[in-house]
Design a protein around this motif. Sequence first.
Motif, PDB file in Angstrom:
ATOM      1  N   ASN A   1     -46.016  57.973  -3.013  1.00  0.00           N
ATOM      2  CA  ASN A   1     -45.121  57.168  -3.842  1.00  0.00           C
ATOM      3  C   ASN A   1     -45.891  55.956  -4.367  1.00  0.00           C
ATOM      4  N   ASN A   2     -46.363  56.085  -5.594  1.00  0.00           N
ATOM      5  CA  ASN A   2     -47.197  55.033  -6.188  1.00  0.00           C
ATOM      6  C   ASN A   2     -46.548  54.345  -7.384  1.00  0.00           C
TER       7      ASN A   2
ATOM      8  N   TYR B   1     -44.449  52.176  -9.940  1.00  0.00           N
ATOM      9  CA  TYR B   1     -43.831  50.863  -9.755  1.00  0.00           C
ATOM     10  C   TYR B   1     -43.532  50.244 -11.110  1.00  0.00           C
TER      11      TYR B   1
ATOM     12  N   CYS C   1     -43.220  46.040 -12.643  1.00  0.00           N
ATOM     13  CA  CYS C   1     -43.402  44.622 -12.306  1.00  0.00           C
ATOM     14  C   CYS C   1     -43.347  43.796 -13.576  1.00  0.00           C
TER      15      CYS C   1
ATOM     16  N   ASP D   1     -37.280  46.451 -11.843  1.00  0.00           N
ATOM     17  CA  ASP D   1     -38.334  46.440 -10.831  1.00  0.00           C
ATOM     18  C   ASP D   1     -37.881  47.135  -9.555  1.00  0.00           C
TER      19      ASP D   1
ATOM     20  N   THR E   1     -39.559  50.725  -8.409  1.00  0.00           N
ATOM     21  CA  THR E   1     -40.466  50.510  -7.288  1.00  0.00           C
ATOM     22  C   THR E   1     -39.875  50.952  -5.956  1.00  0.00           C
TER      23      THR E   1
ATOM     24  N   SER F   1     -47.479  46.453  -1.118  1.00  0.00           N
ATOM     25  CA  SER F   1     -48.255  45.327  -1.647  1.00  0.00           C
ATOM     26  C   SER F   1     -48.251  44.197  -0.634  1.00  0.00           C
TER      27      SER F   1
ATOM     28  N   TYR G   1     -40.441  42.286  -7.934  1.00  0.00           N
ATOM     29  CA  TYR G   1     -41.477  43.208  -7.472  1.00  0.00           C
ATOM     30  C   TYR G   1     -41.742  43.014  -5.982  1.00  0.00           C
TER      31      TYR G   1
ATOM     32  N   ALA H   1     -38.925  44.343  -3.908  1.00  0.00           N
ATOM     33  CA  ALA H   1     -38.974  45.803  -3.882  1.00  0.00           C
ATOM     34  C   ALA H   1     -40.047  46.301  -2.920  1.00  0.00           C
ATOM     35  N   LYS H   2     -41.203  45.665  -2.929  1.00  0.00           N
ATOM     36  CA  LYS H   2     -42.277  46.089  -2.035  1.00  0.00           C
ATOM     37  C   LYS H   2     -41.919  45.801  -0.575  1.00  0.00           C
TER      38      LYS H   2
ATOM     39  N   LEU I   1     -39.768  48.542   0.490  1.00  0.00           N
ATOM     40  CA  LEU I   1     -40.524  49.747   0.813  1.00  0.00           C
ATOM     41  C   LEU I   1     -41.031  49.722   2.257  1.00  0.00           C
TER      42      LEU I   1
END
Length: 261
Positions: free
Chosen positions: A89-90, A92, A94, A112, A116, A146, A158, A161-162, A165
């Motif tokens: 899953n890459n 995204y 931003c 975002d 993401t 990230s 962003y 969202a990261k 994840l």
Amino acid sequence: MRRFEGYGVLVTGAGRGIGEATARRLAGEGGRVLVTDVDGDRAQKAAAGIRESGGEALALVCDVGDRASVEAAVAHAVREFGTLDVLVNNAYACHPDAALFEDESDEEWQRDLDITLTGAYRCARAALPHLAAAPDRRGAIVGIGSVNGEQDFGNHAYSAAKAGLASLTRTLAGHAAPRGVRVNLIAPGTVRTDAWAGREDLLAAAAAQYPLGRVGLPGDIAAAVAFLASRDAAWITGVTLPVDGGILVSRPRWGSALRGE
């Protein structure tokens, strides 16, 4: 080393940058890779480059913001490869922060998070039954998070969202483990990709703050993906692995450097 011989692999956002480098690395180790991207031309070009290097790759348009598109991509991988063993899953989104937080728009925030975080959820949901059916308990999901999800590096939506994840990685790892599927996340620092085009001055300023003396390259992240996706990491699940040149241990210097202090 061909750790992915016979594996079926799906990589999102693989038309360039980290995604392309990851697709190339896994194909180079024997994987049959479905290169997906919202930009079909980029996906085709990346897949062609892998084939020219002797790897096996197909290309497909996939918008992780659309459930039907995601499910079609997973079905295509299973149909073409006969198995799906690894999902990366890459993909995204931003957007730049507004000058004032109160001026952030709902639309940019939602975009975002939807691409993401929710995009990764859509892909994992569609892929999980197939990953669970992979032989020898080799099914694996590797997400690209990230350092923004760990500390403050800006980009509110962003970063949120990261961080999400990382949480999804932990909860999904617990859920998927009895089914033989491992779920892990990589948290890159600054990586030299097309997203930084025209901002070489900022990359140079960033590089000076990294304990290892440089920003990352897509291949640095691809190597970490290959490890976590492989049987070399057979007893690792639910972790977030920083691949960040040491920036998380030197974060106080970062903000002052970019402010010119």
